[in-house]
Write a protein that holds these residues in place. Sequence first.
Motif, PDB file in Angstrom:
ATOM      1  N   GLU A   1       0.818  -1.205   0.000  1.00  0.00           N
ATOM      2  CA  GLU A   1       0.000   0.000   0.000  1.00  0.00           C
ATOM      3  C   GLU A   1       0.860   1.267   0.000  1.00  0.00           C
ATOM      4  N   LYS A   2       2.007   1.229   0.636  1.00  0.00           N
ATOM      5  CA  LYS A   2       2.866   2.404   0.719  1.00  0.00           C
ATOM      6  C   LYS A   2       3.588   2.670  -0.602  1.00  0.00           C
ATOM      7  N   ASP A   3       4.015   1.600  -1.266  1.00  0.00           N
ATOM      8  CA  ASP A   3       4.875   1.740  -2.443  1.00  0.00           C
ATOM      9  C   ASP A   3       4.106   1.928  -3.747  1.00  0.00           C
ATOM     10  N   LEU A   4       2.820   1.668  -3.767  1.00  0.00           N
ATOM     11  CA  LEU A   4       2.050   1.757  -5.003  1.00  0.00           C
ATOM     12  C   LEU A   4       1.410   3.122  -5.166  1.00  0.00           C
ATOM     13  N   THR A   5       1.301   3.516  -6.414  1.00  0.00           N
ATOM     14  CA  THR A   5       0.540   4.726  -6.691  1.00  0.00           C
ATOM     15  C   THR A   5      -0.939   4.389  -6.518  1.00  0.00           C
TER      16      THR A   5
ATOM     17  N   ARG B   1      -8.615  -4.443  -8.158  1.00  0.00           N
ATOM     18  CA  ARG B   1      -9.542  -4.957  -9.159  1.00  0.00           C
ATOM     19  C   ARG B   1      -9.104  -6.354  -9.630  1.00  0.00           C
ATOM     20  N   ASN B   2      -7.800  -6.533  -9.856  1.00  0.00           N
ATOM     21  CA  ASN B   2      -7.299  -7.846 -10.271  1.00  0.00           C
ATOM     22  C   ASN B   2      -7.551  -8.911  -9.208  1.00  0.00           C
ATOM     23  N   ARG B   3      -7.335  -8.543  -7.955  1.00  0.00           N
ATOM     24  CA  ARG B   3      -7.588  -9.505  -6.864  1.00  0.00           C
ATOM     25  C   ARG B   3      -9.067  -9.871  -6.769  1.00  0.00           C
ATOM     26  N   MET B   4      -9.929  -8.886  -6.915  1.00  0.00           N
ATOM     27  CA  MET B   4     -11.374  -9.152  -6.861  1.00  0.00           C
ATOM     28  C   MET B   4     -11.807 -10.038  -8.027  1.00  0.00           C
ATOM     29  N   ASN B   5     -11.339  -9.723  -9.232  1.00  0.00           N
ATOM     30  CA  ASN B   5     -11.694 -10.530 -10.402  1.00  0.00           C
ATOM     31  C   ASN B   5     -11.132 -11.943 -10.297  1.00  0.00           C
TER      32      ASN B   5
ATOM     33  N   GLN C   1      -2.090   2.166  -9.406  1.00  0.00           N
ATOM     34  CA  GLN C   1      -1.584   0.794  -9.283  1.00  0.00           C
ATOM     35  C   GLN C   1      -2.347   0.035  -8.192  1.00  0.00           C
ATOM     36  N   ALA C   2      -2.620   0.702  -7.099  1.00  0.00           N
ATOM     37  CA  ALA C   2      -3.350   0.058  -6.007  1.00  0.00           C
ATOM     38  C   ALA C   2      -4.764  -0.309  -6.444  1.00  0.00           C
TER      39      ALA C   2
END
Length: 139
Positions: free
Chosen positions: A29-33, A42-46, A36-37
């Motif tokens: 969470e800290k390193d992503l824009t 969305r990818n995890r949910m799909n 990107q987050a």
Amino acid sequence: MTTIFKSYDLWDLVQYGYELPKTKIDALEKDLTEKQAATLKRNRMNDARALGIIQGVVSDTISPRIANEETAKGAWEVLQQDYRGDTKMRKVILQSLRRDFEYTRMRENELLKDYFFRLFDVVNKMKTYGEELPNERVV
């Protein structure tokens, strides 16, 4: 199942998976824009949706084989290996199905619909194992 995944626009995710960023999960969470987050979420949910579809349609006897898979791609690969086998096994099965296809004849006292059912059963199995079978050849 591919039709179901395509209708939900999940087929590419199941077939190819998705890449996690190279950072550690805890620091993600800290390193992503923000963009990107959102994409990762969305990818995890799909992926979870696709994995849920797979888990929902397989029988209880098959379910333990994919129980430890955490991604839809992983579960799909296990199912492909179980049902399609490796390349050598597919070739042997296809050879047997081709023979069945070539020698399928209508039996005496057999209804036409029963003959077509038997023929299309072989054709569908051949297509499942990757055979390119045009309609002209079936006819």
